[in-house]
Design an enzyme around this catalytic site. Structure first.
Site, PDB file in Angstrom:
ATOM      1  N   ASP A 129       0.829  -1.201   0.000  1.00  0.00           N
ATOM      2  CA  ASP A 129       0.000   0.000   0.000  1.00  0.00           C
ATOM      3  C   ASP A 129       0.870   1.262   0.000  1.00  0.00           C
ATOM      4  OD1 ASP A 129      -2.473   1.349   2.386  1.00  0.00           O
ATOM      5  OD2 ASP A 129      -1.882   1.943   0.361  1.00  0.00           O
ATOM      6  N   ASP A 331      -1.981   6.380  -5.796  1.00  0.00           N
ATOM      7  CA  ASP A 331      -2.212   5.452  -4.690  1.00  0.00           C
ATOM      8  C   ASP A 331      -2.446   4.046  -5.227  1.00  0.00           C
ATOM      9  OD1 ASP A 331      -5.043   4.855  -2.502  1.00  0.00           O
ATOM     10  OD2 ASP A 331      -2.934   4.278  -2.257  1.00  0.00           O
TER      11      ASP A 331
END
Lengths: 422, 31
Positions: A129, A331
């Site tokens: 992540d 992201d």
């Protein structure tokens, strides 16, 4: 000239079957990940390559509506994190107290890597992540609660290289920037807590442990969270590998070896693996760089400056302030790209105009520009390119433009934000 | 903020250069 004639320069012709990969196709491994020392295979959490599904894809295809609902929850929490940082900066000049809604929503966490932890090494599947910093895994004895995971839960008392971190350590004090919550103390051991906006959270001891990447790259004393109380959307995986910009993130902790450089290729379908490479090994020579923007200073996000969008060779008339006012970031955990409302409106209208030969279909969830492609074998879509500050123009791949629910509902894979400032 | 999501990142090699303060993209860098 022939290509321009036939419009191929500015469009992709896609085999529709490729938008619906069968869930039983055998796994195809990334050769890059297999042949590069500092590379990990990236697998799609629900696909045939995933160690979590023991070779066959999950029987039920992922629930798209759920994926998009969670995606929106993640986007909302990223926006709240950014606005909090922004008001923090404003707060220096004002005394208004604002509700702290920190942490990032976990979202659907689709991409998984395997990392060796402890001595003897235990290989654990972690979601990677770039939108968060603290790496954590579930730990025995799960003092409060642990969700179910595929691999046995890590037991720190069976590892000879495991150490708890004291409350007085610098790492304990840097938890607040890495997780949004200051470290606390339990019997002089530092305790962390990270909360994801969708009721997912992990709480436990801040610890140091040996991490092993791709069997040979060993890092002693990596700070990570040993979670004794974990809940939420992580079912199956052992934890999370934080790749953000904070000093506690994995790239920051391994900077002396990899200089905070990493690259990835996400798998283009659930039956392929992609790769996550630390360091500069194998990076394509054709990479076009853009500076990380200042909009996300003070947060762990990688900010970008978008300056324009092109659809089918036509540059959209979007004033640059439409992008510069809210800023942008990249992201790995957000599924669908979000654009400022005016930018999305321009993209949508240009895209629809170039897709007028296809019948429209009902929108789904956050995607409102859909087409009915029933009975067709191929679809020709206009190419979409993003221009970033510093001159980088990035043309998206053919799979980067459409999100396919079913043949009668194939949608433009972009969504507009709710207002111009976020 | 606008957010560049992972559907759009597919088939791109995405490079994060934290020390250099930059992010890079290589279209078709994954084939």
């Amino acid at each position: 000239a022939q290509k321009r004639e036939s419009g191929e320069i500015d469009s992709h012709t896609i085999q529709l079957s490729s938008l619906f990969p069968s869930s039983s196709s055998p796994c195809v491994l990334s050769s890059r990940a297999s042949n590069t020392k500092s590379s990990l295979h990236v697998t799609h959490r629900h696909g045939t390559c995933s160690p979590l599904t023991s070779g066959k894809a999950t029987t039920s295809p992922p629930d798209h509506a759920e994926i998009l609902r969670l995606d929106q929850a993640r986007v909302n929490s990223i926006h709240s994190k950014l606005s909090k940082k922004l008001t923090d900066r404003v707060r220096q000049s004002k005394s208004t107290a604002l509700p702290a809604k920190d942490g990032s929503t976990f979202g659907t966490g689709n991409y998984v890597v395997s990392v060796g932890i402890g001595t003897p090494k235990r290989d654990l599947s972690l979601i990677f992540d770039t939108g968060s910093d603290l790496t954590w895994i579930q730990c025995e004895p799960c003092v409060q609660t642990c969700y179910s995971q595929k691999e046995p839960i890590f037991n720190p008392s069976s590892s000879s290289s495991y150490y708890n971190v004291s409350c007085s350590s610098a790492a304990c004090s840097s938890l607040s920037s890495a997780t949004g919550n200051a470290g606390s103390c339990s019997a002089s051991t530092c305790v962390y807590g990270i909360q994801y906006g969708d009721q997912s959270f992990s709480v436990g001891f801040l610890a140091k442990e040996k991490f092993t990447l791709a069997s040979t790259n060993v890092f002693d004393g990596v700070y990570f969270g040993c979670g004794e109380n974990n809940q939420g959307l992580f079912t199956g995986v052992a934890g999370l590998l934080g790749l953000g910009r904070d000093k506690l993130s994995f790239p920051s902790q391994t900077a002396t070896t990899y200089n905070k450089i990493f690259s990835y290729c996400l798998p283009s379908s659930a039956s392929y693996t992609g790769y996550l490479t630390f360091g500069t090994a194998g990076i394509s020579r054709s990479v076009k760089f853009t500076p990380i923007s200042t909009i996300t200073d003070g947060t762990s996000f990688y900010g970008l400056d978008i300056v324009g969008i092109t659809v089918g060779g036509e540059k959209l008339a979007i004033p640059s302030t439409v992008f510069s006012t809210p800023g942008a970031l990249i992201d790995s955990g957000t599924v669908i790209t979000r654009l400022p409302p005016k930018a999305y409106a321009a993209l949508k209208s240009a895209f629809k105009a170039k897709m007028s030969q296809y019948p429209s279909a009902e929108g789904v969830s956050i995607l409102d520009t859909c087409f009915d492609l029933s009975g067709l074998k191929t679809v020709t879509v206009p190419k979409v390119a993003f221009s970033f500050s510093g001159g980088a123009v990035v043309e998206l791949g053919s799979t980067g433009v459409l999100y396919a629910f079913k043949m009668s509902q194939v949608c433009l894979a972009f969504a507009g934000n709710s207002d111009d400032n976020n | 903020a606008a957010i560049f999501g992972n559907v759009q990142q597919q088939t791109l090699e995405v490079v994060y250069d934290g020390a250099g303060g930059r992010v890079g993209f290589a279209p078709n860098g994954c084939s």
